[in-house]
Design an enzyme around this catalytic site. Structure first.
Site, PDB file in Angstrom:
ATOM      1  N   HIS A 268       0.867  -1.184   0.000  1.00 39.89           N
ATOM      2  CA  HIS A 268       0.000   0.000   0.000  1.00 39.89           C
ATOM      3  C   HIS A 268       0.901   1.230   0.000  1.00 39.89           C
ATOM      4  O   HIS A 268       1.552   1.536   0.997  1.00 39.89           O
ATOM      5  CB  HIS A 268      -0.929   0.000   1.204  1.00 39.89           C
ATOM      6  N   HIS A 269       0.946   1.927  -1.104  1.00 38.00           N
ATOM      7  CA  HIS A 269       1.939   2.967  -1.316  1.00 38.00           C
ATOM      8  C   HIS A 269       1.316   4.363  -1.285  1.00 38.00           C
ATOM      9  O   HIS A 269       0.278   4.583  -1.906  1.00 38.00           O
ATOM     10  CB  HIS A 269       2.648   2.717  -2.649  1.00 38.00           C
TER      11      HIS A 269
END
Length: 97
Positions: free
Chosen positions: A56-57
């Site tokens: 999850h960036h």
């Protein structure tokens, strides 16, 4: 259980618990200000390692000692529990500085 978009109540509860965060254009938003570029970059490096493991960036922008963060979950077209977890981890990492 599949990933779901957070409700407005979920978002409001998070914002009460993390008052430095805001809601802007449907995303969680926060500016971090560090003492210098090295601290800002070290923070970003630690966040990057965590984010990669979590898959999850963040959307982020860095100039000198400022790091601007925007969080949203593309899979749900909005904010999800993933964003809350990443934001909470960012708070932990920033507090060490």
């Amino acid at each position: 259980m599949s990933l779901q978009q957070a409700t407005q109540a979920d978002i409001e509860q998070f914002l009460q618990q993390q008052p430095e965060w805001q809601l802007r254009d449907g995303k969680l938003y926060r500016n971090y200000l560090f003492n210098n570029f090295i601290e800002a970059f070290a923070f970003m490096t630690e966040v990057a390692l965590y984010a990669e493991k979590a898959n999850h960036h963040p959307e982020w922008f860095n100039v000198y000692k400022t790091v601007r963060i925007e969080l949203t979950t593309h899979e749900v077209s909005g904010i999800s529990e993933r964003d809350f977890k990443l934001a909470t981890q960012m708070e932990r990492l920033a507090a060490k500085r």
